[in-house]
Enzyme design. Structure first.
Site, PDB file in Angstrom:
ATOM      1  N   HIS A   1      39.021  52.444 -51.468  1.00  0.00           N
ATOM      2  CA  HIS A   1      38.386  53.816 -51.321  1.00  0.00           C
ATOM      3  C   HIS A   1      36.488  53.434 -50.802  1.00  0.00           C
ATOM      4  O   HIS A   1      36.303  55.067 -50.502  1.00  0.00           O
ATOM      5  CB  HIS A   1      38.264  54.166 -52.799  1.00  0.00           C
ATOM      6  CG  HIS A   1      37.363  53.065 -54.012  1.00  0.00           C
ATOM      7  ND1 HIS A   1      37.392  52.517 -54.054  1.00  0.00           N
ATOM      8  CD2 HIS A   1      35.916  53.196 -54.301  1.00  0.00           C
ATOM      9  CE1 HIS A   1      36.690  51.721 -55.123  1.00  0.00           C
ATOM     10  NE2 HIS A   1      35.415  53.019 -54.779  1.00  0.00           N
TER      11      HIS A   1
ATOM     12  N   GLY B   1      35.583  52.398 -59.607  1.00  0.00           N
ATOM     13  CA  GLY B   1      36.408  52.906 -58.472  1.00  0.00           C
ATOM     14  C   GLY B   1      37.916  51.707 -58.811  1.00  0.00           C
ATOM     15  O   GLY B   1      37.675  50.496 -59.913  1.00  0.00           O
ATOM     16  N   CYS B   2      38.658  51.339 -58.332  1.00  0.00           N
ATOM     17  CA  CYS B   2      39.685  50.567 -57.574  1.00  0.00           C
ATOM     18  C   CYS B   2      38.627  48.881 -57.922  1.00  0.00           C
ATOM     19  O   CYS B   2      37.711  49.147 -56.614  1.00  0.00           O
ATOM     20  CB  CYS B   2      40.150  50.522 -57.016  1.00  0.00           C
ATOM     21  SG  CYS B   2      41.630  49.437 -56.575  1.00  0.00           S
ATOM     22  N   PHE B   3      38.471  48.053 -58.437  1.00  0.00           N
ATOM     23  CA  PHE B   3      37.958  47.037 -58.558  1.00  0.00           C
ATOM     24  C   PHE B   3      37.937  46.210 -57.161  1.00  0.00           C
ATOM     25  O   PHE B   3      37.202  45.457 -56.589  1.00  0.00           O
ATOM     26  CB  PHE B   3      37.753  45.723 -59.200  1.00  0.00           C
ATOM     27  CG  PHE B   3      39.265  45.767 -59.932  1.00  0.00           C
ATOM     28  CD1 PHE B   3      40.658  45.452 -59.257  1.00  0.00           C
ATOM     29  CD2 PHE B   3      39.576  45.439 -61.336  1.00  0.00           C
ATOM     30  CE1 PHE B   3      41.642  45.530 -59.429  1.00  0.00           C
ATOM     31  CE2 PHE B   3      41.114  44.695 -62.383  1.00  0.00           C
ATOM     32  CZ  PHE B   3      42.002  44.526 -61.153  1.00  0.00           C
ATOM     33  N   TRP B   4      38.730  46.343 -56.434  1.00  0.00           N
ATOM     34  CA  TRP B   4      39.789  45.283 -54.706  1.00  0.00           C
ATOM     35  C   TRP B   4      38.377  45.844 -53.932  1.00  0.00           C
ATOM     36  O   TRP B   4      37.803  44.576 -53.413  1.00  0.00           O
ATOM     37  CB  TRP B   4      40.984  45.834 -54.622  1.00  0.00           C
ATOM     38  CG  TRP B   4      42.108  45.493 -55.184  1.00  0.00           C
ATOM     39  CD1 TRP B   4      42.327  44.726 -55.879  1.00  0.00           C
ATOM     40  CD2 TRP B   4      43.247  46.401 -55.082  1.00  0.00           C
ATOM     41  NE1 TRP B   4      43.537  44.478 -56.757  1.00  0.00           N
ATOM     42  CE2 TRP B   4      44.177  45.436 -56.277  1.00  0.00           C
ATOM     43  CE3 TRP B   4      43.965  46.334 -53.904  1.00  0.00           C
ATOM     44  CZ2 TRP B   4      45.142  45.965 -55.885  1.00  0.00           C
ATOM     45  CZ3 TRP B   4      44.982  47.831 -53.598  1.00  0.00           C
ATOM     46  CH2 TRP B   4      46.171  46.894 -54.838  1.00  0.00           C
TER      47      TRP B   4
END
Length: 162
Positions: free
Chosen positions: A153, A9-12
């Site tokens: 997330h 998912g979002c890499f952050w």
């Protein structure tokens, strides 16, 4: 020092999470296993480059075994969702484990088989050798350190050092 690349998912959030694990020495976010050269975030978001948002991890194998690192990965993804994690949808948000050392494949596959027992639906996480990796733009690196209230997330309680 060993290397492994996780897409989830979002890499952050993926980067922030793995930075809490003892034995992880360095992380950076970027774009893995696509089919163009030197993509930008905007390119990757078009869903046409084949890249996954990913976190490149360097770790001390004397302090942290690959099995433990993969177990940590399974805790923050739903490996049965195709091209989606949390509120993020698109091929760049797929789950993937990309390895640099061929010898790691056996450990990865054993872990996946063990994880599959927890689900009725099949695990769709890609498990492939790392074909290519391009660093994301600087503003994406350690994003949640710079923006503590930024989108993630992954539950905040999992982003504390452990």
């Amino acid at each position: 020092m060993k290397k492994i690349i996780f897409a989830g998912g979002c890499f952050w959030g993926v980067e922030a999470y793995f930075n809490t694990i003892d034995g992880v020495l360095n992380t950076k976010v970027g774009y893995a296993n696509g089919n163009t050269e030197d993509p930008t975030y905007e390119d990757v978001c078009t869903d046409s480059t084949g890249y996954a948002e990913a976190c490149y991890i360097e770790y001390d194998e004397k302090q942290l075994k690959l099995e433990k690192l993969i177990d940590a990965y399974w805790k923050v993804v739903d490996p049965t969702l195709k091209n989606r994690q949390g509120h993020d949808e698109g091929t760049q948000y797929r789950t993937g484990i990309y390895y640099v050392d061929e010898e790691d494949l056996k450990v990865i596959l054993e872990s996946k088989d063990k994880e599959q027992e927890k689900y009725d639906a099949p695990i769709v996480t890609e498990i492939l050798p790392l074909k290519n990796f391009y660093d994301a733009e600087e503003y994406h690196q350690k994003y949640l350190d710079k923006n503590p209230n930024g989108y993630c997330h992954i539950p905040k309680e999992l982003l504390k050092k452990h």
